[in-house]
Every structure is written in structure tokens, then in C-alpha cells.
Design a protein around this motif. Sequence first.
Motif, mmCIF file in Angstrom:
data_model
loop_
_atom_site.group_PDB
_atom_site.id
_atom_site.type_symbol
_atom_site.label_atom_id
_atom_site.label_comp_id
_atom_site.label_asym_id
_atom_site.label_seq_id
_atom_site.Cartn_x
_atom_site.Cartn_y
_atom_site.Cartn_z
ATOM 1 N N GLU A 21 -4.506 -87.422 41.046
ATOM 2 C CA GLU A 21 -5.702 -87.509 41.884
ATOM 3 C C GLU A 21 -5.984 -86.225 42.656
ATOM 4 O O GLU A 21 -6.918 -86.176 43.453
ATOM 5 C CB GLU A 21 -5.596 -88.719 42.810
ATOM 6 N N LEU A 22 -5.200 -85.205 42.406
ATOM 7 C CA LEU A 22 -5.522 -83.875 42.912
ATOM 8 C C LEU A 22 -6.512 -83.221 41.952
ATOM 9 O O LEU A 22 -6.352 -83.311 40.733
ATOM 10 C CB LEU A 22 -4.259 -83.015 43.013
ATOM 11 N N ASP A 23 -7.523 -82.553 42.499
ATOM 12 C CA ASP A 23 -8.510 -81.865 41.664
ATOM 13 C C ASP A 23 -7.969 -80.497 41.263
ATOM 14 O O ASP A 23 -7.514 -79.722 42.112
ATOM 15 C CB ASP A 23 -9.824 -81.686 42.430
ATOM 16 N N PHE A 24 -8.038 -80.193 39.964
ATOM 17 C CA PHE A 24 -7.561 -78.887 39.500
ATOM 18 C C PHE A 24 -8.191 -78.559 38.153
ATOM 19 O O PHE A 24 -8.602 -79.455 37.409
ATOM 20 C CB PHE A 24 -6.032 -78.876 39.368
ATOM 21 N N GLU A 29 -4.032 -73.897 40.086
ATOM 22 C CA GLU A 29 -4.662 -74.774 41.074
ATOM 23 C C GLU A 29 -3.822 -76.025 41.316
ATOM 24 O O GLU A 29 -3.667 -76.469 42.461
ATOM 25 C CB GLU A 29 -6.072 -75.150 40.618
ATOM 26 N N ALA A 33 -2.176 -77.006 44.910
ATOM 27 C CA ALA A 33 -2.594 -78.289 45.480
ATOM 28 C C ALA A 33 -1.401 -79.213 45.692
ATOM 29 O O ALA A 33 -1.331 -79.937 46.700
ATOM 30 C CB ALA A 33 -3.623 -78.954 44.568
ATOM 31 N N SER A 37 0.039 -80.903 49.151
ATOM 32 C CA SER A 37 -0.045 -82.361 49.286
ATOM 33 C C SER A 37 1.157 -82.983 49.992
ATOM 34 O O SER A 37 1.115 -84.163 50.347
ATOM 35 C CB SER A 37 -0.214 -83.008 47.909
ATOM 36 N N ASP A 42 -4.100 -86.816 48.936
ATOM 37 C CA ASP A 42 -4.804 -86.065 47.901
ATOM 38 C C ASP A 42 -6.254 -85.802 48.294
ATOM 39 O O ASP A 42 -6.794 -84.728 48.011
ATOM 40 C CB ASP A 42 -4.753 -86.826 46.577
ATOM 41 N N ARG A 43 -6.897 -86.762 48.934
ATOM 42 C CA ARG A 43 -8.294 -86.553 49.334
ATOM 43 C C ARG A 43 -8.419 -85.399 50.318
ATOM 44 O O ARG A 43 -9.348 -84.589 50.230
ATOM 45 C CB ARG A 43 -8.860 -87.834 49.953
ATOM 46 N N ASN A 46 -7.874 -82.190 48.383
ATOM 47 C CA ASN A 46 -9.047 -81.876 47.561
ATOM 48 C C ASN A 46 -10.190 -81.304 48.399
ATOM 49 O O ASN A 46 -10.963 -80.466 47.924
ATOM 50 C CB ASN A 46 -9.524 -83.127 46.825
ATOM 51 N N THR A 49 -9.159 -77.528 49.065
ATOM 52 C CA THR A 49 -8.955 -76.617 47.936
ATOM 53 C C THR A 49 -10.266 -76.139 47.322
ATOM 54 O O THR A 49 -10.283 -75.122 46.628
ATOM 55 C CB THR A 49 -8.069 -77.255 46.843
ATOM 56 N N VAL A 50 -11.359 -76.840 47.570
ATOM 57 C CA VAL A 50 -12.654 -76.344 47.088
ATOM 58 C C VAL A 50 -12.894 -74.934 47.621
ATOM 59 O O VAL A 50 -13.203 -74.000 46.859
ATOM 60 C CB VAL A 50 -13.799 -77.286 47.525
#
Length: 223
Positions: A21-24, A29, A33, A37, A42-43, A46, A49-50
Motif C-alpha cells: 500500500e506504499l506508492d512507488f 522509491e 518509502a 514507514s 502508509d497513507r 504516501n 513521498t509525492v
Amino acid sequence: MDQPEAINQALAAEYPEARAELDFTSAYELLIATILSAQSTDRRVNAVTVDLFRRYPDARALAEAEASDVEEIIQPVGFFRNKTTAIIAAARRIVDDFDGEVPGTLDELVTLPGVGRKTANVVLGNAFGVPGITPDTHLIRLSNRFGWVASTKPDDVERAVGDLFPPSEWVMVCHRVIWHGRRCCHARNPACGACVVNDLCPSRDLGEQDPVKAAALIREPRA
């Protein structure tokens, strides 16, 4: 079918979209992330990290970053000073020892600052397709509740879960169990009466039994 595989199949049906659920978009990345964490969500990771990856799109860029600039970006994740030190140091090691590319083996990954076996296995399984067990807090808790292991030590959980499933299933078993832990099998007051593996779980009497009340306890992961 044995109990572990029955649970795995039930969770696969319940969470067909289970994933990290981590964005990569790259191993770099995901590595950064995952380090961020620790003791965060994770939210929240995320959300920061944008901007972090926009300003530092690869290890070479992050290796040259000013710590104060990184701290300002990642402050919401908590322990931001220590994490800033870790991710900049990891980026520098990647540049110095691995020509700017995140290494793809466990032995190499754990040489990076801030990276232990769990973080390394997250990166290997999700960025490189290398099987691994990631004993986070949810996998540890649920593995004990399912009767798969009688230990809260990550190394014990990693070995026990690894022995129950073929390597080809390791990554997805972890995703499914973690998703279930975040949504249903909470640390406090698990939603046992609404659990899809209730009939397979030796800890089924631990939480709320009423199906309606239990269903109200099921939730999306918190921000």
C-alpha cells in the motif's frame, strides 16, 4: 487442504486487490518509502513521498540533499530527523557502492543504512519479484492468532510462515494477511464475528462475536 492454505485462499478471495500500500514506481522509491514507514502509516508516507520524489527522483539526487530540506518534507511521518539521516545515508551508499542503483539481493540490501531484513524483503518481493516474508506487526499478530507460530520475534515468524507456504506464495500471503490485520483482525477488539476465516481460526473467540457489531468494526487503514 490444510488450515494455512485454507486461510490463504479465503483471504485471496476477500482481498483480490491485496498489494503493497506504499506508492512507488521504482525500487528506489519503494526502498525510501519503506524506511519512512517505520512507526508510521502508509497513507501518511504516501502523502509526503509525492513531494519527496518530485524533488529527489533518484538516489543520486537524494544523496546530495540538504538534511534540513528533507526534514521539512517528511516531518509528518514522525521520527523525521532519524529517518532523514537514514535515507540520505542509504542513498549515498547506493551511489558509492552500487553505481546509483538499488541492489537486488538480500545480502546487499541489508548493508544499506536503515535497512533490515523486513525492509529488504519488502523491496525484493515488490520491486524485484524475489520471494520473501515481511514480518510486520500485522503478520506477527495474525500468525500467532492463526496458530502458525508461538513467538513475536520477527525471525521466528519469517521462518514459520516460510515453512508453511511455497516461495511462490510468500509475497501474496504477506499482503493478504497484512490487509486482513489492518481491516478486520485488529490488535484490540478484532471483528471476529465478521471475519472470513472465523471457522478456521483458533482465536475466533478473542473479539466481538455479534456479526452486526463485528461488521461495524471493519475499517479501512487509518491515515
